[in-house]
Structure formats: C-alpha cells, structure tokens
Design an enzyme around this catalytic site. Structure first.
Site, short mmCIF file in Angstrom:
data_model
loop_
_atom_site.label_atom_id
_atom_site.label_comp_id
_atom_site.label_asym_id
_atom_site.label_seq_id
_atom_site.Cartn_x
_atom_site.Cartn_y
_atom_site.Cartn_z
N SER A 85 25.59 -96.92 49.64
CA SER A 85 24.38 -96.09 49.53
C SER A 85 23.53 -96.48 48.32
CB SER A 85 24.77 -94.62 49.38
OG SER A 85 25.68 -94.24 50.38
N GLY A 104 24.53 -93.91 53.77
CA GLY A 104 23.93 -95.25 53.67
C GLY A 104 22.69 -95.29 52.82
N CYS A 119 25.48 -87.09 54.68
CA CYS A 119 24.40 -87.65 53.85
C CYS A 119 23.32 -88.32 54.68
CB CYS A 119 24.98 -88.54 52.76
SG CYS A 119 23.95 -88.51 51.28
N LEU A 120 23.27 -89.65 54.74
CA LEU A 120 22.24 -90.27 55.61
C LEU A 120 22.43 -89.81 57.04
CD1 LEU A 120 19.91 -92.35 55.92
CD2 LEU A 120 21.66 -94.06 56.41
N GLN A 141 20.68 -86.67 57.53
CA GLN A 141 19.23 -86.88 57.57
C GLN A 141 18.81 -87.44 58.93
OE1 GLN A 141 18.96 -89.50 54.21
NE2 GLN A 141 19.04 -87.85 52.71
N PHE A 182 16.68 -88.77 49.13
CA PHE A 182 15.82 -88.13 50.12
C PHE A 182 16.48 -86.83 50.57
CE2 PHE A 182 12.76 -91.54 50.82
CZ PHE A 182 13.45 -92.65 50.36
N HIS A 185 28.75 -84.97 49.98
CA HIS A 185 29.85 -85.87 50.31
C HIS A 185 31.19 -85.14 50.22
CE1 HIS A 185 27.85 -89.83 50.64
NE2 HIS A 185 26.94 -89.26 49.89
N GLU A 225 34.01 -86.10 51.06
CA GLU A 225 35.09 -87.03 50.70
C GLU A 225 35.12 -87.29 49.21
OE1 GLU A 225 32.18 -87.91 51.80
OE2 GLU A 225 31.54 -89.55 50.50
N1 GLN Z 1 24.47 -91.47 50.29
C1 GLN Z 1 23.53 -91.49 51.28
O1 GLN Z 1 23.87 -91.50 52.46
C2 GLN Z 1 22.09 -91.56 50.84
C3 GLN Z 1 21.12 -91.28 51.97
C4 GLN Z 1 19.71 -91.79 51.66
N2 GLN Z 1 19.72 -93.23 51.43
C5 GLN Z 1 19.17 -91.07 50.43
O2 GLN Z 1 19.05 -91.68 49.38
O3 GLN Z 1 18.87 -89.88 50.51
#
Ligand code: GLN
Length: 379
Positions: free
Chosen positions: A48, A229, A256-257, A260, A301, A355, A357
């Site tokens: 990430s 990611g 996370c991603l 989103q 984000f 997260h 984990e």
């Molecule tokens: N750790 C992630 O999955 C980050 C998600 C996305 N790249 C963000 O910065 O918000």
C-alpha cells in the site's frame, strides 16, 4: 563513519535537513507520515505504500532490527524512509539484520536527523504532497525539478505495479476438502491478511487485479476478498466494475482499498484526505454495537457518505438503498467521523477501511476474520 548531508524537499519548497543513512541516490514520491511506534519493517514492505516516502513520527527507528517474519510482502515497496534518529542495531533479540544494512542492501534511500516533528506539522497543515530526499550535492533547483516531475498520487493506478502476474494459491496443511476457498483480487495484499485467513482454515487464491468477474465466477470460490493496495481508488474503475458483477453472487469482503472499491461499486464516491490515517491508534466505533476498537490504519483516501459528505455525524448505522438492496455505513473513525465500514443488508457483503490484521498495530479487530469466515460458512 560520517554520513553525507542530505535534505527533504517538498513540492511547496519546504526543506528539512538531515543525513543520508542507507542506499545512495535520491527518492521522490508522495511524502506521508505514520504514527506507529513499531512496525517500521511491516510498513515499508506493505504494498500500500508503493509510490510513497514514509516519515516516522516515532523518533527512534531500527532499534529492534529486521526479521523475515515481519515482512508484509517479498520486498520493500515504499520509496524511502524519513527519520529523526535511525538505528542500525543487529544484536536485538530476534533480529536477523540491522535496519540500515537491510535498507541499503535493498537499494532504498533513507534520511536521519530530520526534524520530523516540524515536517509532520507542515504536512498536517499544508496536506500530503509530493517531495523527495536528496544528498546535499543535488542542487535544490534540480531536486525541485525531480519532485514536480513525479505524478501526484491522485489519479494513479498503482495496483498494476504490485499485482501478481498470475493467480496462485496459498493454503495450510490439512484436508483440502475442509477448507473455505477464498479468491482475492490482489491489488497489493498484505501477507498478514493472507496468514490470518489461512490460519482460520481458508485457502486463498490471489488473482491479478485485471481478473474478470467471469473468471472469478468460474472458480470454486466460496467467497471473494477485496485487498488493500496503493494508489487512488478512483483510478480503478475496471476493478470496481468487476466487483459490481460479483456482489450478490457469493459473499464479498474487503479491507482498506477493498472497502473503497466495494463502496464505489454501490455508488459512493472516494476522495483524498488532507494527510491520511497511518498508524496504530485510531479509535473506530461500530455503529451497530457502539463498541469502540483501536485500529491499525494506512490510507490516504476515504469514502464519502451517501449524502456526499466526508463525515458521519450519526451515532447509528446510516442506511440507504443501492442497486444491491439496502446498505448501511457501519463504522466511523472517532478522530474525524470519516467512514470506516460498510455492510450490504440484503446480500452477504461487508468491508472495513481499517486493517483488522494490524501488521503493524493492535489486534482489537482480529475478530473480523472470524466474522467473515463464519458468514461464508453459513452462506
Ligand atoms: N492500505 C490501503 O489499502 C490504502 C488504500 C488507498 N491506496 C489509500 O491510500 O487510501
């Protein structure tokens, strides 16, 4: 051994001096900060962080060395480390290498002796921005050219940079017939996410982010997982379309991603936070139970609420109709009331922005893996 003079230069001209302490050369990208007091190796190997230079607010970095078990992927993805005091301790219990020796061997530049408090206050006030680290022999005018030549994080699809070339499966020992088959869209998945699923009896197949819904639906998946990611979630419309074609066909979970992406799939928008959430001390409230957990976070984000706002003031789940039936915003960050979780109420699907984990961070939310797999078993 004297270290070459070096400096951090941000795109708005702010400069912070220090000394080069790892690989030679410069690094440019988005300059972010993490407040984690440990986990420097997990952070740099988390895909990430691709495209980013990581500033550590904790002043003493490297004091327990590095070890294979702390790797979140097979390599360092962050472009550089920015520190107050870098330590190269090789004799710490469990250490296999010194932190700076490891960075150097991996070809990753780093800078120490930086007034990281001033740098972080600047980023908090001015917002996350492009920047770089340079040794003093690089004129500031040249450094500035290199910084502004770097594309801004907004609009970048970095998933393609970190995604695997082809699908592969990770599983524990034991009778394959007893395992839940989780198929993940690997946009940069962390090793600790895979480990937490496998430890709970799942086998995890990791697919490139370009995988199609037809390919995924043709597998024996019991459920789909949307991974963490790098980059801008709004630049991944092709993955969002894949997710739309998966919802309702089998359970879908994401972190996370992945959160989103699923939120975009049900019609919500994402936007860039002023300086992101990165660290292990973010309190998140489950609006269904009022339970508060301290979470590990790493995102720049976030997802807008259905009304288009960036904050959720309500203290109970926010519900609304989507193409997939009723949905609810289930979690909120108590620092800034931003969205931290979503659940679809008519099909089996849920995601969290934080997260569970950890990797690094607190384990308050590990139960989320049990909840997901139990939901898959009963689906
Ligand atoms: N750790 C992630 O999955 C980050 C998600 C996305 N790249 C963000 O910065 O918000």
């Amino acid at each position: 051994m004297s270290r070459p003079g070096a400096y951090v230069l941000l795109e708005d001209g702010a400069r912070f001096d220090g000394e080069s302490c790892a690989a030679a050369g410069h690094a440019v990208g988005e300059v972010v900060f993490t407040t984690g007091m440990s986990g420097y190796q997990e952070s740099l190997t988390d895909p990430s962080f691709a495209g980013q230079l990581v500033t550590f607010t904790y002043p003493h970095i490297g004091n327990y060395g590095v070890s294979q078990e702390a790797m979140e992927s097979e390599r360092i993805w962050a472009r550089a480390a920015i520190m107050r005091e870098a330590v190269n301790r090789e004799d710490a219990p469990g250490a296999e290498r010194g932190w700076l020796d490891w960075l150097t061997d991996c070809g990753v530049p780093a800078i120490t002796g930086v007034d990281t408090r001033a740098l972080v206050r600047h980023i908090r006030d001015a917002g996350t921005m492009r920047g770089g680290i340079f040794t003093d022999d690089v004129p500031e005018s040249r450094a500035r050219e290199l910084v502004v030549a770097e594309p801004p994080m907004a609009g970048q699809d970095l998933a393609r940079l970190v995604t695997p070339a082809q699908a592969h499966t990770v599983a524990a020992a034991g009778d394959p017939r007893d395992r839940l088959r989780i198929h993940a869209i690997d946009t940069g998945i962390k090793g600790s996410i895979v480990r937490n699923l496998v430890q709970r009896g799942a086998e995890v197949t990791l697919h490139p982010c370009t995988v199609t819904s037809d390919e995924l639906l043709a597998t024996d998946a019991d459920a789909f997982f949307l991974a963490n990611g790098p980059g801008d979630p709004a630049a991944l419309g092709y993955v969002v379309q894949t997710v739309r074609e998966l919802i309702g066909k089998r359970p879908v979970w994401g972190i996370c991603l992945g959160h989103q992406l699923l939120c975009q799939a049900v019609g919500l928008e994402t936007y860039k936070l002023p300086f992101g959430h990165r660290g292990g001390n973010h309190p998140v409230k489950d609006l269904r139970t009022q339970r508060i957990e301290i979470t590990s976070q790493n995102h720049g984000f976030a997802v807008r609420a259905p009304d288009g706002g960036g904050r959720v003031e309500a203290d109970e789940p926010v519900r609304w109709q989507t193409d997939f039936g009723e949905a609810a915003l289930t979690h909120v960050n108590l620092y800034d009331r931003t969205v931290e979780g979503l659940e679809l109420l008519e099909v089996e699907s849920a995601t969290v922005q934080y997260h569970p984990e950890a990797g690094p961070g607190p384990n308050d939310a590990l139960y989320q893996f049990d909840r997901f797999l139990d939901a898959v078993r009963s689906a």
